[in-house]
Write an enzyme that holds these catalytic residues in place. Structure first.
Site, PDB file in Angstrom:
ATOM      1  N   LYS A 277       0.837  -1.216   0.000  1.00  0.00           N
ATOM      2  CA  LYS A 277       0.000   0.000   0.000  1.00  0.00           C
ATOM      3  C   LYS A 277       0.862   1.253   0.000  1.00  0.00           C
ATOM      4  CE  LYS A 277      -1.803   1.553   4.073  1.00  0.00           C
ATOM      5  NZ  LYS A 277      -1.483   2.964   4.366  1.00  0.00           N
ATOM      6  N   ASN A 278       1.815   1.300   0.922  1.00  0.00           N
ATOM      7  CA  ASN A 278       2.550   2.556   1.109  1.00  0.00           C
ATOM      8  C   ASN A 278       3.572   2.826   0.007  1.00  0.00           C
ATOM      9  OD1 ASN A 278       1.011   3.000   3.309  1.00  0.00           O
ATOM     10  ND2 ASN A 278       2.567   2.441   4.823  1.00  0.00           N
TER      11      ASN A 278
ATOM     12  N   CYS B  84      -5.194   7.672   9.506  1.00  0.00           N
ATOM     13  CA  CYS B  84      -5.381   7.054  10.819  1.00  0.00           C
ATOM     14  C   CYS B  84      -5.027   8.019  11.942  1.00  0.00           C
ATOM     15  CB  CYS B  84      -4.515   5.807  10.932  1.00  0.00           C
ATOM     16  SG  CYS B  84      -5.130   4.450   9.938  1.00  0.00           S
TER      17      CYS B  84
ATOM     18  N   ARG C 194       0.293  14.205  13.626  1.00  0.00           N
ATOM     19  CA  ARG C 194       0.608  14.092  12.207  1.00  0.00           C
ATOM     20  C   ARG C 194       0.643  15.448  11.481  1.00  0.00           C
ATOM     21  NH1 ARG C 194      -1.763   8.683   9.649  1.00  0.00           N
ATOM     22  NH2 ARG C 194       0.277   8.674   8.711  1.00  0.00           N
TER      23      ARG C 194
ATOM     24  N   ASP D 241       4.466   0.696  12.388  1.00  0.00           N
ATOM     25  CA  ASP D 241       3.177   0.146  11.958  1.00  0.00           C
ATOM     26  C   ASP D 241       2.910  -1.245  12.544  1.00  0.00           C
ATOM     27  OD1 ASP D 241       2.659   2.403  10.527  1.00  0.00           O
ATOM     28  OD2 ASP D 241       3.275   1.590   8.603  1.00  0.00           O
TER      29      ASP D 241
ATOM     30  N   ARG E 216      -8.807  -0.721   4.556  1.00  0.00           N
ATOM     31  CA  ARG E 216      -8.038   0.332   3.880  1.00  0.00           C
ATOM     32  C   ARG E 216      -6.649  -0.161   3.487  1.00  0.00           C
ATOM     33  NH1 ARG E 216      -8.360   5.993   6.709  1.00  0.00           N
ATOM     34  NH2 ARG E 216      -6.876   6.226   5.026  1.00  0.00           N
TER      35      ARG E 216
HETATM   36  C1  EPZ Z   1       4.147   6.903   6.562  1.00  0.00           C
HETATM   37  O1  EPZ Z   1       3.336   7.931   7.117  1.00  0.00           O
HETATM   38  C2  EPZ Z   1       3.252   5.690   6.452  1.00  0.00           C
HETATM   39  N1  EPZ Z   1       2.130   6.010   5.582  1.00  0.00           N
HETATM   40  C3  EPZ Z   1       2.770   5.276   7.840  1.00  0.00           C
HETATM   41  O2  EPZ Z   1       1.999   4.090   7.707  1.00  0.00           O
HETATM   42  C4  EPZ Z   1       3.976   4.997   8.708  1.00  0.00           C
HETATM   43  O3  EPZ Z   1       3.535   4.718  10.028  1.00  0.00           O
HETATM   44  C5  EPZ Z   1       4.895   6.223   8.737  1.00  0.00           C
HETATM   45  O4  EPZ Z   1       5.264   6.605   7.394  1.00  0.00           O
HETATM   46  C6  EPZ Z   1       6.193   5.977   9.518  1.00  0.00           C
HETATM   47  O5  EPZ Z   1       6.894   4.913   8.951  1.00  0.00           O
HETATM   48  C7  EPZ Z   1       2.268   5.970   4.286  1.00  0.00           C
HETATM   49  O6  EPZ Z   1       3.333   5.694   3.736  1.00  0.00           O
HETATM   50  C8  EPZ Z   1       1.060   6.238   3.467  1.00  0.00           C
HETATM   51  P1  EPZ Z   1       6.017  10.415   8.599  1.00  0.00           P
HETATM   52  P2  EPZ Z   1       3.810   9.453   7.099  1.00  0.00           P
HETATM   53  O7  EPZ Z   1       5.816  11.676   7.853  1.00  0.00           O
HETATM   54  O8  EPZ Z   1       4.555   9.718   5.863  1.00  0.00           O
HETATM   55  C9  EPZ Z   1       6.228  13.575  12.168  1.00  0.00           C
HETATM   56  C10 EPZ Z   1       0.037   2.806   7.760  1.00  0.00           C
HETATM   57  O9  EPZ Z   1      -0.571   2.258   8.710  1.00  0.00           O
HETATM   58  N2  EPZ Z   1       6.088  14.603  11.097  1.00  0.00           N
HETATM   59  O10 EPZ Z   1       7.290   9.667   8.396  1.00  0.00           O
HETATM   60  O11 EPZ Z   1       2.626  10.262   7.414  1.00  0.00           O
HETATM   61  C11 EPZ Z   1       4.928  12.795  12.345  1.00  0.00           C
HETATM   62  O12 EPZ Z   1       4.029  13.482  13.179  1.00  0.00           O
HETATM   63  C12 EPZ Z   1       0.577   4.202   7.939  1.00  0.00           C
HETATM   64  O13 EPZ Z   1       0.204   2.269   6.672  1.00  0.00           O
HETATM   65  C13 EPZ Z   1       6.176  15.940  11.429  1.00  0.00           C
HETATM   66  O14 EPZ Z   1       6.380  16.305  12.597  1.00  0.00           O
HETATM   67  O15 EPZ Z   1       4.795   9.437   8.345  1.00  0.00           O
HETATM   68  C14 EPZ Z   1       5.428  11.508  12.937  1.00  0.00           C
HETATM   69  O16 EPZ Z   1       5.604  11.646  14.325  1.00  0.00           O
HETATM   70  C15 EPZ Z   1       0.210   4.791   9.247  1.00  0.00           C
HETATM   71  N3  EPZ Z   1       6.026  16.874  10.447  1.00  0.00           N
HETATM   72  C16 EPZ Z   1       6.788  11.312  12.269  1.00  0.00           C
HETATM   73  O17 EPZ Z   1       7.156  12.606  11.758  1.00  0.00           O
HETATM   74  C17 EPZ Z   1       5.807  16.520   9.136  1.00  0.00           C
HETATM   75  O18 EPZ Z   1       5.693  17.411   8.284  1.00  0.00           O
HETATM   76  C18 EPZ Z   1       6.781  10.311  11.120  1.00  0.00           C
HETATM   77  O19 EPZ Z   1       5.826  10.709  10.147  1.00  0.00           O
HETATM   78  C19 EPZ Z   1       5.706  15.159   8.826  1.00  0.00           C
HETATM   79  C20 EPZ Z   1       5.855  14.211   9.823  1.00  0.00           C
END
Ligand code: EPZ
Length: 416
Positions: A22-23, A116, A121, A305, A397
């Site tokens: 998916k991701n 989610c 986020r 995850d 999803r």
């Molecule tokens: C991706 O989400 C994945 N989703 C998530 O999987 C996964 O948990 C996550 O990466 C971490 O590996 C997809 O790929 C679609 P991040 P993403 O930006 O990109 C903070 C699933 O179940 N952050 O790496 O949204 C954020 O709050 C999903 O498949 C900021 O502070 O994750 C978090 O604490 C859930 N500012 C951390 O970074 C930003 O601008 C990691 O978030 C962006 C992120």
């Protein structure tokens, strides 16, 4: 179907073919907007998030067709539209359209992303990086807007290695003027796959798989086909689950273990014996889970995850365990539901302590996010009698058909 009912299971035996990731596929779908032509994506998972992303692309007049795990996206006649809040809030990955839309039309208006509820986020890194690329960006009443005369390459250090921000910025940079250096980027498999896909579209990217990406902007990218990798989190769900119940399971479609080494290590630590043969992972266990200390982290560490699944599995251990979550602030929503089943779990800041030696009782429990929902299904394997998981649209999803997969192992499980 609104719920899944599952009965306590004494043994697991059979094969599961692991669905496409998916991701990985979601950012690649967004990237197709950077070129004009027809792209075919093979091994695409037939899941709700892909359907919503197709709808978003169709708002921009792309033509999409998803049939038998083959997704075709025709971007020859795309044209600019503002993207409606009602659709973008259904999907976190809608934010990944920011970079490609700005690259193509130099303006964007898009509702804030959903996804989610696992933490705040924020998307400040996406927006800050785009601002550094000469985008005038703003957000008012849940609508993000951006404008640029031209995307300008820059030297930008991400304050955190965000997966989504890395994806957005690298896509925007492929057509920006001059050279972009992105430092401190995420190195997750999804980034490597996206960069390789962009390269096949004609992008010039160096440093793939490292924490610095150097992108030389080009004016034109073409369409490209892509064969999707297996979903490492779905595979990981079943690998951890294998520790809980005496089993002999074969996971098919695992043609490369680079992306799941850490999951294999943790599953082995829990008590699963894993052997790789061709594109199959053979797993065997006696159903005695070893407890311990575990920690999630950015790739190549153990993925956040899989945290809810790991909690569910560790309840089966005779020993106490502790798991530390380092990525999201709110990944413990499973705890209340597992307590209903008789688990003894305590949370202290970003750590959860799991008391071993507890026997779960079947119960009705509520899915509130994708991975938490899948973990509740896994816990249902242990709950005495029947466990019913409600609100399963969350699970759908990301998991193509968790009922089909577990039935193939002999589990008594049904949609109800
Ligand atoms: C991706 O989400 C994945 N989703 C998530 O999987 C996964 O948990 C996550 O990466 C971490 O590996 C997809 O790929 C679609 P991040 P993403 O930006 O990109 C903070 C699933 O179940 N952050 O790496 O949204 C954020 O709050 C999903 O498949 C900021 O502070 O994750 C978090 O604490 C859930 N500012 C951390 O970074 C930003 O601008 C990691 O978030 C962006 C992120």
């Amino acid at each position: 179907m609104k719920a899944i009912s599952i009965r306590k299971t004494e043994q697991l035996r059979g094969n599961i073919t692991i669905q496409g990731s998916k991701n990985t596929v979601l950012p690649i779908m967004a990237a197709t907007l950077l070129g004009s032509g027809i792209s075919v994506i093979y091994n695409c998972p037939m899941i709700e998030d892909v359907v919503i992303m197709c709808k978003l692309l169709e708002c921009l007049h792309a033509k999409t067709k998803l049939e038998n795990h083959v997704l075709t996206i025709d971007t020859r006649e795309v044209s600019y539209e503002a993207l409606p809040y009602e659709l973008t809030t259904k999907l976190r990955s809608s934010v990944l359209l920011l970079g490609p839309i700005l690259a193509r039309w130099k303006k964007v208006q898009i509702g804030v992303p959903g996804g989610c509820a696992i933490g705040l986020r924020p998307i400040d890194i996406h927006l800050d990086g785009l601002a550094r690329m000469n985008v005038d960006i703003g957000c008012c009443d849940g609508i993000l807007t951006g404008d640029t005369s031209h995307l300008q390459g820059c030297d930008y250090h991400l304050r955190f290695a965000s997966v989504g921000a890395t994806e957005n910025l690298v896509m925007a940079a492929t057509v920006a003027s001059g050279r972009t250096i992105l430092r401190g980027v995420a190195k997750e498999p999804e980034i490597i796959e996206l960069c390789n896909y962009l390269i096949s579209m004609g992008a010039l990217i160096e440093g793939v798989g490292t924490d610095t990406l150097i992108i030389k902007g080009t004016s034109v990218l073409g369409a490209a086909d892509y064969c999707n990798v297996y979903d490492r989190i779905v595979a990981g769900t079943y690998m951890l689950m294998a520790a809980m119940v005496p089993c002999e399971i074969c996971l098919l479609g695992i043609d490369d273990i680079r992306y799941i080494k850490n999951i294999i290590n943790v599953a082995a630590e829990l008590g699963v014996n894993i052997v790789r043969r061709d594109n199959c992972l053979k797993m065997q266990s006696v159903g005695k889970v070893h407890g311990g200390f575990f920690r999630t982290g950015i790739f190549p560490e153990f993925p956040t995850d899989l945290l809810p699944v790991l909690i569910a599995v560790l309840i089966q251990s005779e020993e106490d365990s502790v798991i530390e979550e380092t990525i999201f602030e709110n990944r413990f929503s499973i705890i209340g539901e597992l307590r209903k089943m008789g688990a003894s779990l305590t949370v202290d800041d970003n750590r959860v302590s799991v008391q071993g030696g507890k026997h779960l009782q079947g119960h009705t429990v509520l899915a509130t996010d994708l991975r938490q929902g899948a973990a509740l299904v896994v816990a249902g394997l242990l709950g005495k009698g029947y466990t019913t998981i409600t609100n399963i649209s969350y699970i759908q999803r990301g998991y193509e058909d968790i009922v089909r997969d577990l039935k193939a192992l002999g589990v008594s499980i049904e949609y109800v």
